[in-house]
Design a protein around this motif. Structure first.
Motif, PDB file in Angstrom:
ATOM      1  N   UNK A 123      -6.560  -4.499   2.764  1.00 52.88           N
ATOM      2  CA  UNK A 123      -6.191  -3.972   4.070  1.00 52.88           C
ATOM      3  C   UNK A 123      -4.929  -4.643   4.593  1.00 52.88           C
ATOM      4  N   UNK A 124      -4.833  -5.960   4.413  1.00 56.26           N
ATOM      5  CA  UNK A 124      -3.646  -6.694   4.856  1.00 56.26           C
ATOM      6  C   UNK A 124      -2.401  -6.222   4.118  1.00 56.26           C
ATOM      7  N   UNK A 125      -2.518  -6.036   2.818  1.00 48.61           N
ATOM      8  CA  UNK A 125      -1.362  -5.634   2.017  1.00 48.61           C
ATOM      9  C   UNK A 125      -0.963  -4.189   2.304  1.00 48.61           C
ATOM     10  N   UNK A 126      -1.949  -3.315   2.493  1.00 47.08           N
ATOM     11  CA  UNK A 126      -1.662  -1.925   2.835  1.00 47.08           C
ATOM     12  C   UNK A 126      -0.948  -1.859   4.187  1.00 47.08           C
ATOM     13  N   UNK A 127      -1.323  -2.736   5.114  1.00 49.75           N
ATOM     14  CA  UNK A 127      -0.669  -2.768   6.431  1.00 49.75           C
ATOM     15  C   UNK A 127       0.810  -3.096   6.303  1.00 49.75           C
ATOM     16  N   UNK A 128       1.161  -3.935   5.339  1.00 50.59           N
ATOM     17  CA  UNK A 128       2.568  -4.257   5.107  1.00 50.59           C
ATOM     18  C   UNK A 128       3.322  -3.006   4.644  1.00 50.59           C
ATOM     19  N   UNK A 129       2.741  -2.269   3.714  1.00 50.45           N
ATOM     20  CA  UNK A 129       3.394  -1.048   3.220  1.00 50.45           C
ATOM     21  C   UNK A 129       3.509  -0.023   4.335  1.00 50.45           C
ATOM     22  N   UNK A 130       2.462   0.118   5.143  1.00 51.63           N
ATOM     23  CA  UNK A 130       2.523   1.040   6.291  1.00 51.63           C
ATOM     24  C   UNK A 130       3.646   0.650   7.240  1.00 51.63           C
ATOM     25  N   UNK A 131       3.789  -0.639   7.493  1.00 51.38           N
ATOM     26  CA  UNK A 131       4.845  -1.119   8.380  1.00 51.38           C
ATOM     27  C   UNK A 131       6.230  -0.772   7.858  1.00 51.38           C
ATOM     28  N   UNK A 132       6.427  -0.955   6.565  1.00 53.92           N
ATOM     29  CA  UNK A 132       7.710  -0.592   5.950  1.00 53.92           C
ATOM     30  C   UNK A 132       7.934   0.907   6.074  1.00 53.92           C
ATOM     31  N   UNK A 133       6.903   1.690   5.786  1.00 52.32           N
ATOM     32  CA  UNK A 133       7.021   3.154   5.853  1.00 52.32           C
ATOM     33  C   UNK A 133       7.317   3.621   7.276  1.00 52.32           C
ATOM     34  N   UNK A 134       6.658   3.027   8.272  1.00 53.09           N
ATOM     35  CA  UNK A 134       6.911   3.411   9.661  1.00 53.09           C
ATOM     36  C   UNK A 134       8.314   3.016  10.105  1.00 53.09           C
ATOM     37  N   UNK A 135       8.806   1.911   9.571  1.00 55.22           N
ATOM     38  CA  UNK A 135      10.149   1.435   9.906  1.00 55.22           C
ATOM     39  C   UNK A 135      11.237   2.250   9.192  1.00 55.22           C
ATOM     40  N   UNK A 136      10.850   3.015   8.176  1.00 59.54           N
ATOM     41  CA  UNK A 136      11.829   3.728   7.354  1.00 59.54           C
ATOM     42  C   UNK A 136      12.564   4.838   8.098  1.00 59.54           C
ATOM     43  N   UNK A 137      12.018   5.316   9.202  1.00 60.77           N
ATOM     44  CA  UNK A 137      12.722   6.344   9.979  1.00 60.77           C
ATOM     45  C   UNK A 137      13.877   5.758  10.776  1.00 60.77           C
ATOM     46  N   UNK A 138      13.897   4.435  10.899  1.00 56.50           N
ATOM     47  CA  UNK A 138      14.940   3.771  11.681  1.00 56.50           C
ATOM     48  C   UNK A 138      15.898   2.952  10.834  1.00 56.50           C
ATOM     49  N   UNK A 139      15.521   2.610   9.619  1.00 59.43           N
ATOM     50  CA  UNK A 139      16.305   1.703   8.791  1.00 59.43           C
ATOM     51  C   UNK A 139      16.566   2.327   7.418  1.00 59.43           C
ATOM     52  N   UNK A 140      17.824   2.368   7.025  1.00 64.48           N
ATOM     53  CA  UNK A 140      18.199   3.003   5.761  1.00 64.48           C
ATOM     54  C   UNK A 140      17.630   2.259   4.553  1.00 64.48           C
ATOM     55  N   UNK A 141      17.598   0.928   4.600  1.00 59.21           N
ATOM     56  CA  UNK A 141      17.063   0.152   3.474  1.00 59.21           C
ATOM     57  C   UNK A 141      15.570   0.413   3.302  1.00 59.21           C
ATOM     58  N   UNK A 142      14.845   0.425   4.418  1.00 66.33           N
ATOM     59  CA  UNK A 142      13.410   0.705   4.353  1.00 66.33           C
ATOM     60  C   UNK A 142      13.175   2.131   3.874  1.00 66.33           C
ATOM     61  N   UNK A 143      14.011   3.063   4.305  1.00 63.86           N
ATOM     62  CA  UNK A 143      13.900   4.462   3.870  1.00 63.86           C
ATOM     63  C   UNK A 143      14.101   4.576   2.373  1.00 63.86           C
ATOM     64  N   UNK A 144      15.122   3.918   1.862  1.00 61.47           N
ATOM     65  CA  UNK A 144      15.398   3.956   0.432  1.00 61.47           C
ATOM     66  C   UNK A 144      14.232   3.383  -0.369  1.00 61.47           C
ATOM     67  N   UNK A 145      13.685   2.275   0.084  1.00 64.86           N
ATOM     68  CA  UNK A 145      12.560   1.631  -0.599  1.00 64.86           C
ATOM     69  C   UNK A 145      11.315   2.510  -0.545  1.00 64.86           C
ATOM     70  N   UNK A 146      11.048   3.096   0.609  1.00 66.22           N
ATOM     71  CA  UNK A 146       9.881   3.957   0.777  1.00 66.22           C
ATOM     72  C   UNK A 146       9.998   5.209  -0.090  1.00 66.22           C
ATOM     73  N   UNK A 147      11.183   5.780  -0.162  1.00 67.53           N
ATOM     74  CA  UNK A 147      11.392   6.943  -1.040  1.00 67.53           C
ATOM     75  C   UNK A 147      11.163   6.555  -2.497  1.00 67.53           C
ATOM     76  N   UNK A 148      11.635   5.377  -2.883  1.00 67.14           N
ATOM     77  CA  UNK A 148      11.436   4.904  -4.251  1.00 67.14           C
ATOM     78  C   UNK A 148       9.949   4.765  -4.558  1.00 67.14           C
ATOM     79  N   UNK A 149       9.190   4.202  -3.614  1.00 61.65           N
ATOM     80  CA  UNK A 149       7.744   4.061  -3.806  1.00 61.65           C
ATOM     81  C   UNK A 149       7.087   5.426  -4.008  1.00 61.65           C
ATOM     82  N   UNK A 150       7.465   6.395  -3.176  1.00 67.19           N
ATOM     83  CA  UNK A 150       6.889   7.739  -3.293  1.00 67.19           C
ATOM     84  C   UNK A 150       7.256   8.371  -4.641  1.00 67.19           C
ATOM     85  N   UNK A 151       8.479   8.155  -5.094  1.00 67.83           N
ATOM     86  CA  UNK A 151       8.898   8.688  -6.398  1.00 67.83           C
ATOM     87  C   UNK A 151       8.082   8.094  -7.535  1.00 67.83           C
ATOM     88  N   UNK A 152       7.740   6.820  -7.417  1.00 76.28           N
ATOM     89  CA  UNK A 152       7.013   6.144  -8.487  1.00 76.28           C
ATOM     90  C   UNK A 152       5.583   6.642  -8.624  1.00 76.28           C
TER      91      UNK A 152
END
Length: 116
Positions: A25-54
């Motif tokens: 749960x703790x680790x999933x919360x970190x990924x959720x935080x990155x994903x939620x931040x991805x709409x505001x930050x290009x680096x987080x967006x790029x990383x989140x898109x990469x995760x979804x592609x994988x």
């Protein structure tokens, strides 16, 4: 050399246990935080898109639900309408996708934790 490697692996994994529900749960919360931040930050967006592609080749529905919810900013109801599924299924798909991302984000720590 092979026996030495096997011994190292045995020692390494004997000090690790499968990830507990709380640790997961703790680790999933970190990924959720990155994903939620991805709409505001290009680096987080790029990383989140990469995760979804994988995860997409093995979990296409989960990747689609994850992208729609986190990257496109749709509500669960909108995602359920877009993907023709129940609203509860959207959350289940997203959770399965997040679980699949754990080893990508945390490596072995996404699957195991050290005995304490």
């Amino acid at each position: 050399m092979i026996q030495e490697s096997q011994g190292w692996l045995r020692d390494f994994f004997s000090s690790h246990a499968e990830l507990t529900a709380a640790g997961k749960t703790e680790r999933v919360a970190v990924i959720r935080g990155i994903a939620e931040h991805s709409r505001e930050d290009a680096a987080a967006l790029s990383y989140t898109e990469w995760l979804a592609e994988q995860i997409e080749p093995d979990l296409p529905m989960e990747a689609a639900a994850f992208r729609a919810y986190y990257l496109d900013g749709q509500t669960a109801r909108q995602v359920s309408h877009t993907l023709s599924m129940d609203k509860r299924s959207v959350y289940r798909c997203i959770n399965r996708g997040l679980d699949a991302m754990l080893p990508l984000v945390f490596g072995l720590d996404g699957l195991f934790e050290l005995h304490r």
